[in-house]
Design an enzyme around this catalytic site. Structure first.
Site, PDB file in Angstrom:
ATOM      1  N   HIS A  68       0.840  -1.197   0.000  1.00  0.00           N
ATOM      2  CA  HIS A  68       0.000   0.000   0.000  1.00  0.00           C
ATOM      3  C   HIS A  68       0.884   1.259   0.000  1.00  0.00           C
ATOM      4  O   HIS A  68       0.712   2.158  -0.829  1.00  0.00           O
ATOM      5  CB  HIS A  68      -0.913  -0.039   1.236  1.00  0.00           C
ATOM      6  CG  HIS A  68      -1.715   1.206   1.481  1.00  0.00           C
ATOM      7  ND1 HIS A  68      -3.095   1.229   1.434  1.00  0.00           N
ATOM      8  CD2 HIS A  68      -1.336   2.477   1.794  1.00  0.00           C
ATOM      9  CE1 HIS A  68      -3.512   2.461   1.703  1.00  0.00           C
ATOM     10  NE2 HIS A  68      -2.466   3.235   1.917  1.00  0.00           N
ATOM     11  N   GLU A  69       1.843   1.293   0.924  1.00  0.00           N
ATOM     12  CA  GLU A  69       2.726   2.462   1.025  1.00  0.00           C
ATOM     13  C   GLU A  69       3.629   2.583  -0.194  1.00  0.00           C
ATOM     14  O   GLU A  69       3.940   3.683  -0.653  1.00  0.00           O
ATOM     15  CB  GLU A  69       3.575   2.401   2.300  1.00  0.00           C
ATOM     16  CG  GLU A  69       2.776   2.370   3.594  1.00  0.00           C
ATOM     17  CD  GLU A  69       1.779   3.512   3.724  1.00  0.00           C
ATOM     18  OE1 GLU A  69       2.026   4.587   3.151  1.00  0.00           O
ATOM     19  OE2 GLU A  69       0.744   3.320   4.383  1.00  0.00           O
ATOM     20  N   HIS A  72       1.839   4.420  -2.964  1.00  0.00           N
ATOM     21  CA  HIS A  72       1.942   5.882  -2.822  1.00  0.00           C
ATOM     22  C   HIS A  72       3.315   6.354  -3.302  1.00  0.00           C
ATOM     23  O   HIS A  72       3.436   7.339  -4.024  1.00  0.00           O
ATOM     24  CB  HIS A  72       1.834   6.290  -1.344  1.00  0.00           C
ATOM     25  CG  HIS A  72       0.475   6.171  -0.738  1.00  0.00           C
ATOM     26  ND1 HIS A  72      -0.627   6.791  -1.259  1.00  0.00           N
ATOM     27  CD2 HIS A  72       0.045   5.531   0.380  1.00  0.00           C
ATOM     28  CE1 HIS A  72      -1.682   6.524  -0.487  1.00  0.00           C
ATOM     29  NE2 HIS A  72      -1.304   5.755   0.519  1.00  0.00           N
TER      30      HIS A  72
END
Ligand SMILES: [Zn+2]
Length: 383
Positions: A68-69, A72
């Site tokens: 997820h990170e 980004h």
């Protein structure tokens, strides 16, 4: 949350850090899955199987949060916004992105990438479960379903328009696109975020008191909601404060804060006379260093402090100055808020103000920080 993070390694050159507070999340989740959730869901298995299922679930969820990170971070990099690190901590993960996006659309895509990755992972785990036959008598099926639900929940939760969560950033980017006013958009988004934070904390308190508030119906669930609410409230308040910094600094232009009469010294001159008796009285001293009649660099108290006193008389200014090539010039009418942003981005302490190819002054970072202090904005930032 002041615990020092452990470096686990790097992904695509981005350091992956683990804050010790993450062990609390991992421990509690493993305990809950091994002793409560899996024994209730998959009764037939042994206690060791339940523990193994819990361990595998937490490990795979850890990887999911990293992805997820990373989503980004990859989008940030795409827009040439440097990413300092990815840190996992008690509330999940955070990608340390060094500056805000310059355009609303970049911000929107950067914020959206994480939740989209989580939703995609949720779908992928559900897909694996389905492809493997979706059976009720195998441990792996329960783990896959739990991972699918957790990732989907993480994706959806993060899409709540609660700034500074991902959804709140999407919301701000949309407001920014419509109003073309970054400060106004941040203000609206941050206040909405605080509203969400207080709602979460309030619902958490009701759950702790024994009420079923749909999103939580237990003491643990309620307490968790209160903690996340408080965490979000703090983060939203910090964003509002930062917004006030930007608005305060946008009242000035580079020419208002620059030192226009910095003394010029020759690059071959030893730094002794520049440092002696000056550093104690005025550590903000700044000099323009010349090479003949051309600018060679900038020398400030900060560089001088790096030279040991016995070497002062044998070290020429040119050897310790910040050379011209490492400097970035700014125009006299540039907003100080933008100047500070560039300084933070490029890790600069000084920026020469240039007009028609001539240096007309120097903007120092500590002068800008001084402005914020004068406006009474830094006392609260430290808290
Ligand atoms: Zn995210």
């Amino acid at each position: 949350m002041r615990l020092r993070s452990i470096r686990l390694g790097a992904l695509f050159g981005i350091p992956l850090l683990l804050n010790p507070s993450w062990f609390l999340l991992a421990g509690l989740t493993t305990w809950f899955l091994a002793t409560q959730f899996y024994p209730a869901a998959f009764e037939g298995a042994s206690r060791w199987t339940h523990l193994l299922m819990a361990g595998a679930s937490v490990a795979a969820f850890f990887a999911s949060i990293v992805l997820h990170e990373l989503a980004h971070s990859v989008v940030a990099r795409w827009f040439r916004i440097p990413v300092k690190s990815i840190t996992l901590f008690v509330f999940g993960g955070v990608a340390q992105i060094t500056r805000e996006a310059a355009r609303p659309l970049q911000e929107l895509l950067m914020a959206l990438a994480g939740p989209l990755m989580s939703l995609a992972l949720g779908a992928a785990f559900a897909g694996c479960w389905w492809l493997l036959g979706a059976r009720a008598d195998r441990a792996v099926d329960y783990v896959l379903v739990w991972l699918a639900i957790m990732n989907a929940a993480l994706g959806l939760f993060n899409l709540l328009p609660a700034f500074p969560m991902d959804g709140g950033r999407v919301f701000r980017a949309a407001l920014w696109l419509v109003t073309r006013n970054h400060a106004l958009a941040t203000g609206i988004a941050a206040w909405t975020g605080r509203g969400f934070a207080w709602t979460m904390a309030g619902l958490g308190v009701l759950a702790v008191l024994g009420r079923d508030v749909v999103v939580a119906d237990s003491l643990a669930g309620g307490a968790w909601l209160v903690l996340i609410g408080l965490f979000l409230e703090n983060a939203a308040r910090q964003s509002l404060l930062q917004n006030r910094f930007v608005r305060e600094l946008a009242r000035y232009r580079a020419e208002d804060v620059m030192v226009a009469d910095a003394p010029v010294v020759d690059a071959r001159q030893p730094v002794g006379p520049l440092a002696r008796g000056v550093l104690e009285l005025n550590p903000r001293a700044v000099y323009l260093v010349s090479d003949g009649d051309r600018l060679a660099g900038v020398l400030s108290g900060y560089e001088l402090q790096g030279v040991p006193e016995p070497l002062w008389d044998s070290t020429p200014a040119g050897a310790v100055m910040v050379p011209k090539d490492a400097l970035r010039a700014t125009a006299r009418d540039r907003l100080v808020s933008d100047v500070l942003l560039e300084m933070e981005m490029e890790e600069l302490l000084h920026m020469p103000v240039v007009e028609n190819g001539r240096v007309i002054g120097i903007v120092a970072r500590d002068r800008i920080v001084g402005l914020l202090r004068q406006a009474g904005l830094l006392g609260t930032a430290r808290a």
